[in-house]
Design an enzyme around this catalytic site. Sequence first.
Site, PDB file in Angstrom:
ATOM      1  N   SER A  15       0.798  -1.182  -0.017  1.00  0.00           N
ATOM      2  CA  SER A  15      -0.133   0.056   0.018  1.00  0.00           C
ATOM      3  C   SER A  15       0.775   1.245   0.216  1.00  0.00           C
ATOM      4  O   SER A  15       2.168   1.144   0.540  1.00  0.00           O
ATOM      5  CB  SER A  15      -0.925   0.048   1.264  1.00  0.00           C
ATOM      6  OG  SER A  15      -1.424   0.936   1.435  1.00  0.00           O
TER       7      SER A  15
ATOM      8  N   TYR B   1      -2.707  -0.181  10.595  1.00  0.00           N
ATOM      9  CA  TYR B   1      -2.641  -0.638   9.160  1.00  0.00           C
ATOM     10  C   TYR B   1      -1.443  -0.188   8.674  1.00  0.00           C
ATOM     11  O   TYR B   1      -0.361  -0.898   7.838  1.00  0.00           O
ATOM     12  CB  TYR B   1      -3.892   0.016   8.445  1.00  0.00           C
ATOM     13  CG  TYR B   1      -3.877  -0.678   6.671  1.00  0.00           C
ATOM     14  CD1 TYR B   1      -4.316  -1.779   6.680  1.00  0.00           C
ATOM     15  CD2 TYR B   1      -3.090   0.049   6.010  1.00  0.00           C
ATOM     16  CE1 TYR B   1      -4.508  -2.284   5.132  1.00  0.00           C
ATOM     17  CE2 TYR B   1      -3.454  -0.405   4.667  1.00  0.00           C
ATOM     18  CZ  TYR B   1      -3.698  -1.436   4.309  1.00  0.00           C
ATOM     19  OH  TYR B   1      -3.894  -2.017   2.795  1.00  0.00           O
TER      20      TYR B   1
END
Length: 227
Positions: free
Chosen positions: A128, A141
């Site tokens: 990501s 996250y």
Amino acid sequence: MQLENSVALVTGANRGLGRHFAAQLVRRGAKVYAAARRPETIDLPGVIPVRLDITDPESVAQAAKTAEDATLVINNAGTSLGADLLTGDLDEIRQEMETHYFGTLAVTRAFVPVLEGNGGGAVLNVLSVLSWLHPGPFGAYGAAKAAEWAQSNALRDLLAPRGIAVTALHVGFMDTDMAAGVPAEQKIDPALVATLALDGVAAGRPEILADDISRSVKAGLATALQS
């Protein structure tokens, strides 16, 4: 690597980006093991559903036995619980790390002997832009993805002599269930991301930056932090 006639295991293949990976690999002539915690939710024609919970060691070991002819592993399965590091539930913070870091590592470790025994292959880790960009509300996250980025880099070094390439995919928001609350204009089509990633794996690229925000953030890593 050559994707035609390859044998791929895709984790989290029942929806979102994972489903696009599985579908596109079938169209490219690959044999595909489509893995999910609930394999009955996999409805793609031409794939072999596999039960896999990447946080369960027994499940991981069984998947490696089932997909014993694999030459490509796509570590796509993930969670996004929205926990911040200061006030978030510690169990949720641990779950993010258990899934993205330890779960990905467990799958890779289980499949390295499989890939090596089949003459080598490739591992694609879905990361990501939050591997590098760490806004407070997404601290758990982001920390897990940063750890997974470090894992990808270290394993690339270790696995290259064994004929196994490691590719890291970085992307911002995609039009999937995980980003349902994000405005449409800020999201990229996951089908396009899957295409870019598979092309990158085929070309042996170590890193794929799938959108403008990932390219911009990566380019800015050397700049000084702002107070």
